[in-house]
Design a protein around this motif. Structure first.
Motif, PDB file in Angstrom:
ATOM      1  N   GLN A 185       0.830  -1.202   0.000  1.00  0.00           N
ATOM      2  CA  GLN A 185       0.000   0.000   0.000  1.00  0.00           C
ATOM      3  C   GLN A 185       0.863   1.251   0.000  1.00  0.00           C
ATOM      4  OE1 GLN A 185      -3.421   0.162  -0.275  1.00  0.00           O
ATOM      5  NE2 GLN A 185      -2.924   2.330  -0.575  1.00  0.00           N
ATOM      6  N   TYR A 186       1.933   1.214   0.786  1.00  0.00           N
ATOM      7  CA  TYR A 186       2.819   2.377   0.858  1.00  0.00           C
ATOM      8  C   TYR A 186       3.473   2.633  -0.499  1.00  0.00           C
ATOM      9  CZ  TYR A 186       6.288   5.593   2.805  1.00  0.00           C
ATOM     10  OH  TYR A 186       7.055   6.695   3.073  1.00  0.00           O
ATOM     11  N   LEU A 187       3.856   1.574  -1.188  1.00  0.00           N
ATOM     12  CA  LEU A 187       4.445   1.736  -2.519  1.00  0.00           C
ATOM     13  C   LEU A 187       3.426   2.318  -3.500  1.00  0.00           C
ATOM     14  CD1 LEU A 187       6.739  -1.374  -3.057  1.00  0.00           C
ATOM     15  CD2 LEU A 187       7.371   1.021  -3.304  1.00  0.00           C
ATOM     16  N   ARG A 188       2.194   1.839  -3.430  1.00  0.00           N
ATOM     17  CA  ARG A 188       1.163   2.386  -4.322  1.00  0.00           C
ATOM     18  C   ARG A 188       0.949   3.871  -4.044  1.00  0.00           C
ATOM     19  NH1 ARG A 188      -1.246  -2.790  -3.540  1.00  0.00           N
ATOM     20  NH2 ARG A 188      -2.416  -2.036  -1.733  1.00  0.00           N
ATOM     21  N   ASP A 189       0.882   4.216  -2.738  1.00  0.00           N
ATOM     22  CA  ASP A 189       0.692   5.625  -2.387  1.00  0.00           C
ATOM     23  C   ASP A 189       1.879   6.465  -2.834  1.00  0.00           C
ATOM     24  OD1 ASP A 189      -1.682   4.897  -1.250  1.00  0.00           O
ATOM     25  OD2 ASP A 189      -0.935   4.884   0.812  1.00  0.00           O
ATOM     26  N   LEU A 190       3.078   5.944  -2.624  1.00  0.00           N
ATOM     27  CA  LEU A 190       4.268   6.686  -3.014  1.00  0.00           C
ATOM     28  C   LEU A 190       4.319   6.926  -4.522  1.00  0.00           C
ATOM     29  CD1 LEU A 190       7.184   5.241  -0.844  1.00  0.00           C
ATOM     30  CD2 LEU A 190       6.169   7.504  -0.708  1.00  0.00           C
ATOM     31  N   ASN A 191       4.012   5.896  -5.281  1.00  0.00           N
ATOM     32  CA  ASN A 191       4.041   6.048  -6.741  1.00  0.00           C
ATOM     33  C   ASN A 191       2.976   7.033  -7.212  1.00  0.00           C
ATOM     34  OD1 ASN A 191       6.128   4.307  -7.986  1.00  0.00           O
ATOM     35  ND2 ASN A 191       5.102   2.697  -6.870  1.00  0.00           N
ATOM     36  N   SER A 192       1.802   6.994  -6.545  1.00  0.00           N
ATOM     37  CA  SER A 192       0.757   7.956  -6.890  1.00  0.00           C
ATOM     38  C   SER A 192       1.200   9.367  -6.530  1.00  0.00           C
ATOM     39  CB  SER A 192      -0.533   7.598  -6.142  1.00  0.00           C
ATOM     40  OG  SER A 192      -1.529   8.573  -6.381  1.00  0.00           O
ATOM     41  N   ASP A 193       1.751   9.535  -5.322  1.00  0.00           N
ATOM     42  CA  ASP A 193       2.235  10.852  -4.906  1.00  0.00           C
ATOM     43  C   ASP A 193       3.396  11.319  -5.776  1.00  0.00           C
ATOM     44  OD1 ASP A 193       0.373  10.832  -2.912  1.00  0.00           O
ATOM     45  OD2 ASP A 193       1.755  10.168  -1.346  1.00  0.00           O
ATOM     46  N   PHE A 194       4.241  10.370  -6.153  1.00  0.00           N
ATOM     47  CA  PHE A 194       5.404  10.727  -6.961  1.00  0.00           C
ATOM     48  C   PHE A 194       4.971  11.295  -8.309  1.00  0.00           C
ATOM     49  CE2 PHE A 194       8.953   9.495  -9.841  1.00  0.00           C
ATOM     50  CZ  PHE A 194       9.911  10.331  -9.295  1.00  0.00           C
TER      51      PHE A 194
END
Length: 238
Positions: free
Chosen positions: A31-40
């Motif tokens: 989930q953190y990776l998905r959020d990070l990629n979205s934020d990125f």
């Protein structure tokens, strides 16, 4: 800017701290990776826009400064030509541009600060994503081992409870065996107590045994006398 406020927590984020607080680290990683990629993606797009805005502000500032230089040059030429009024007009325009330059200089500085912040967030996110991607397998492996160990601990606890139950059954079996032994012993004692007391006494009565033997001898003497009587009757007496 709203984008800076929205992603300020990203700058202070700590992957390990977030994972330590997660109930399910494996799901948290994904989930953190998905959020990070979205934020990125958002930060990258906003960073590009802010960098473009800074370039635009700098370009406009440079144009104003160039125009100020032109006004200064034209004022000099007007004076050299003896046209003082024209020179005044050029200098008046230069003064107006100077005021505009101050405002634009502030805008450029703000744009540069925004660009720096967005670049920092961009680089921070990029670094976090790279770190988490490279550690994903390791972190998931550790989380899996932790889950397995927890299940084993729970299982061992259950086995310990079963051991207590088995011990209780052992104690019950010992008690039952003891009761059975006591019952069998009592049965044996009751059986022995049924022997005729008189018969038992005769076994140890010496006088009674002697009388029995005498009676047997007496019986033998009567038979001899009866035999002699029969012989006399038959004329065979000696």
């Amino acid at each position: 800017m709203e984008i800076l406020k929205r992603f300020r927590d990203i700058m202070a984020s700590n992957i390990n701290a977030m994972l330590d607080q997660a109930e399910d680290p494996e799901k948290m990683i994904d989930q953190y990776l998905r959020d990070l990629n979205s934020d990125f993606g958002k930060v990258k797009s906003e960073t590009a826009a802010i960098m473009a805005a800074e370039k635009r502000e700098r370009r406009e500032l440079a144009e104003v400064q160039k125009e100020m230089g032109d006004m200064q040059r034209f004022a000099v030429k007007a004076l050299e030509a003896g046209n003082e009024e024209d020179a005044r007009k050029f200098l008046q325009r230069k003064a107006e541009l100077a005021e505009r330059e101050k405002t634009m200089q502030t805008s450029v500085e703000l744009a540069a600060a925004n660009t720096t912040q967005m670049r920092q967030m961009h680089d921070k996110l990029n670094s976090d994503i790279g770190e988490l991607e490279s550690r994903r397998a390791e972190l998931k492996g550790k989380a899996s081992v932790a889950k397995t160990q927890k299940r084993m601990n729970d299982f061992n606890s259950s086995i310990g409870g079963a051991g207590n139950t088995i011990s209780a059954f052992d104690r019950m079996e010992q008690k039952i065996n003891q009761e059975l032994d006591e019952a069998m012993s009592m049965q044996e004692l009751n059986k022995n107590s049924g022997t005729n007391i008189n018969d038992l006494a005769k076994k140890y009565d010496a006088d009674a045994n002697v009388d029995a033997e005498l009676e047997a001898l007496k019986g033998g003497a009567n038979v001899d006398e009866e035999l002699e009587a029969l012989k006399s009757q038959l004329g065979k007496s000696e």
